[in-house]
Design a protein around this motif. Sequence first.
Motif, mmCIF file in Angstrom:
data_model
loop_
_atom_site.group_PDB
_atom_site.id
_atom_site.type_symbol
_atom_site.label_atom_id
_atom_site.label_comp_id
_atom_site.label_asym_id
_atom_site.label_seq_id
_atom_site.Cartn_x
_atom_site.Cartn_y
_atom_site.Cartn_z
ATOM 1 N N ASN A 132 0.869 -1.161 0.000
ATOM 2 C CA ASN A 132 0.000 0.000 0.000
ATOM 3 C C ASN A 132 0.914 1.221 0.000
ATOM 4 O O ASN A 132 1.703 1.403 0.913
ATOM 5 C CB ASN A 132 -0.873 -0.057 1.262
ATOM 6 N N GLN A 154 0.101 9.889 -6.371
ATOM 7 C CA GLN A 154 -1.037 9.193 -6.974
ATOM 8 C C GLN A 154 -1.960 10.164 -7.698
ATOM 9 O O GLN A 154 -2.590 9.812 -8.682
ATOM 10 C CB GLN A 154 -1.857 8.504 -5.882
ATOM 11 N N SER A 209 -12.965 -0.166 -5.511
ATOM 12 C CA SER A 209 -13.267 1.263 -5.430
ATOM 13 C C SER A 209 -13.656 1.812 -6.801
ATOM 14 O O SER A 209 -14.581 2.619 -6.920
ATOM 15 C CB SER A 209 -12.052 2.026 -4.909
ATOM 16 N N ASP A 227 -10.587 -0.312 0.365
ATOM 17 C CA ASP A 227 -9.192 0.016 0.055
ATOM 18 C C ASP A 227 -8.607 -0.913 -0.993
ATOM 19 O O ASP A 227 -7.422 -1.241 -0.969
ATOM 20 C CB ASP A 227 -8.330 0.031 1.326
ATOM 21 N N ASP A 228 -9.467 -1.350 -1.894
ATOM 22 C CA ASP A 228 -9.015 -2.171 -3.015
ATOM 23 C C ASP A 228 -9.273 -1.359 -4.265
ATOM 24 O O ASP A 228 -10.364 -0.815 -4.450
ATOM 25 C CB ASP A 228 -9.814 -3.481 -3.035
ATOM 26 N N ASP A 229 -8.247 -1.243 -5.119
ATOM 27 C CA ASP A 229 -8.344 -0.357 -6.268
ATOM 28 C C ASP A 229 -9.529 -0.732 -7.163
ATOM 29 O O ASP A 229 -10.335 0.101 -7.526
ATOM 30 C CB ASP A 229 -7.038 -0.401 -7.057
ATOM 31 N N THR A 234 -6.814 7.063 0.454
ATOM 32 C CA THR A 234 -5.924 7.296 -0.691
ATOM 33 C C THR A 234 -6.197 6.344 -1.838
ATOM 34 O O THR A 234 -6.061 6.716 -2.998
ATOM 35 C CB THR A 234 -4.461 7.140 -0.258
ATOM 36 N N VAL A 235 -6.590 5.103 -1.508
ATOM 37 C CA VAL A 235 -6.878 4.147 -2.581
ATOM 38 C C VAL A 235 -8.155 4.555 -3.311
ATOM 39 O O VAL A 235 -8.223 4.555 -4.542
ATOM 40 C CB VAL A 235 -7.013 2.712 -2.024
#
Lengths: 355, 345
Positions: B55, B266, B215, B210-212, B237-238
């Motif tokens: 992460n 990012q 999300s 929090d999984d790309d 943030t993700v």
Amino acid sequence: MARTYAAHAKPAWQRLLLTREVAVIALLVVVVLYARARVPNFSGPLTLPYLLLDAAPVLLIALPMTLVIITGEIDLSVASVVGLSSVMVGLLHQHGMSIPLAAVVAVVVGVVCGAFNGFLVAYVGLPSLAVTIGTLALYRGIAVGLLGTKAVTDFPDRWTSLATDRIGDTQLPLVVIPIVVLAVGFAVLLHFSTFGRGIFDIGLNRETAHFSGVDVARTKLLLFVMSGAVAAFAGIFYTLRYGSSRGDNATGLELQVVAAVLLGGVSIFGGRGALHGVVAGVLLIGVISSALRLQDVTVNVINIIIGLLLIASVMSTSVLGWVATLRPPGSSTKGQLGSSSAPERVDATSRKEER
Amino acid sequence: MKFTHKRAGALGALVVTAALVLAGCGSSDDSSSSGSTTKASGPISVTFLPKNLGNPYFDTSDKGGNAAVTEFGGKYSQVGPDTGTPDAQVPFINTAAQQGVKALVVSANDPKAICDALNEARKAGTKVVTFDSDTDPSCRDLFINQATAEGIAKVQVDMIAKDVNDAGEVAILSASANATNQNSWIDLMKKDLAANHPNIKLVDTVYGNDDDQTSFDKTAALLQSHPQLKGIISPTTVGIAAAARYISTSDYKGKVAVTGLGTPNQMRKYVEDGTVTQFALWNPEDLGYLAAWGAKALVDGTITGKTGDKFTAGKLGEFTVGDGASVLLGDPFVFNKANIGQFNF
């Protein structure tokens, strides 16, 4: 019923010691001795309790799974039953039910889940791989649906510490007691009862088992019910140990269980395996992960090592078989091997025709 | 039962038998007779246990931790699970206790679930510092707070209000539904919106775990189910990066605002292409850096977690322990097109 195998011509000590199970146990012993000698802190007093607590859910579920796989079936829904059982305990606790009562309800739910799997496999005749992949999603879906994405974490300390408490002054966690009771129970059932002989017969050849008086459907149904009940019990332990009831608890645990069972020498095609090998298989994976973590090896590398170990262990059977065929013809060994391995080959072909 | 193929391995099995005999003598694990539980005095060993490995946020914070540990001559290591679930963190906490590390710096996946394990580690003599996401105060010695919940909630509400001209439908894309910090910010944002921004309507809160990919998919679903949506707040943030990525390549670009908490590296692309006008964060590198110094102060006995205790955190200067054994890093920082070029994390 009495069966005679050419392999029985070998002396008893050879039959008892020259098995895959003993090889796994020996490997376990070697790894433990090595880790105690070479891995810093492995010989500390915390290693054993942590190792057993980590391995406990897999160890519990692996017991009935061994019996299921020996009949040539598989139960992939176990981790979802763990999740569902965890959610049941959490929800019922939230609604004011006492933990023991909630635990009983959770086990009943596990029995129902197992009975549903068993009914579809044994009486409707569907392949267990497909059925339990379906119920893997179904039971997980119900679990997540019931609790949403929340978690229940306000369990009384009395119960959560019960999950991690040790037996008296020893380093053994309390959960070892149900594990030992269940392990002995399943070992007696599998290796020393008529029911257990029926399990091996079904795995070797379902038709033959049927004609020799084994109630194939009933046996399978019972095994799936046991699998569901034990998975639900593991779910209760899991919930209390982590003090957290979540729909996604134990996701992916089924693969760890199947991996440990296969590593313990059970044939995925059925008909072969023993519980002591499986227990050693679970502990072997636990000891290796524990020793590697102590050396700060990352989790991905640990997964790679355990994956390779599993492949090597499954391959070893084939390689040994291939080596055996290289023996000079006419030796007495070859005759024995040929005759004793016959049932498996027949079994494999009959299986393909059935599906 | 068959004993096929085993003859071929007879030689190996002899070794096996020998090992078994050995086992009878030597494998009684439960005897702690070797008893080497003493903590060898040496460099201060600090283990960082983020929510999960891989992460970028924690890579940055742990880099700061590593820098601090190197500065005070300690021994740094970083461990962690590959998934952000509480049960996956427990074995690593146990391992730290077994190793007898001096301090464990943790970002908790669940405020309660890892408590027992942390307390066992503390019993074994390990100081526990939480950062980023706290546990129950009873399970740790010190919490390094990145910013107050009020400050974080306020900065996000202010940003979205500016982005949508203080009117219209907005939604929240959060991390996991159990994430301690996200949930407290969301509650405060709801209150702030209701009290100070009556024309902004919060229509939905969804969880990308929090999984790309999750999300990304949740962003798509949000936009489909709320066609009038004018803005998305993602306090993770993700989530913000996934939402910005979805919107930057869709027809919603320029129509639906995205803001929240993100990292400059990012978000740089989306700030430069206009998808995102502003977002906020603290500096995670400073957070990890401060956490490591806090751990050292605990190990040295400079502080005990009492309110008013003071310690020095290298280049960041002096910090004071506040209520609930927590230390505040500072105010959140707003990044925009004008200043993002100065940051690289």
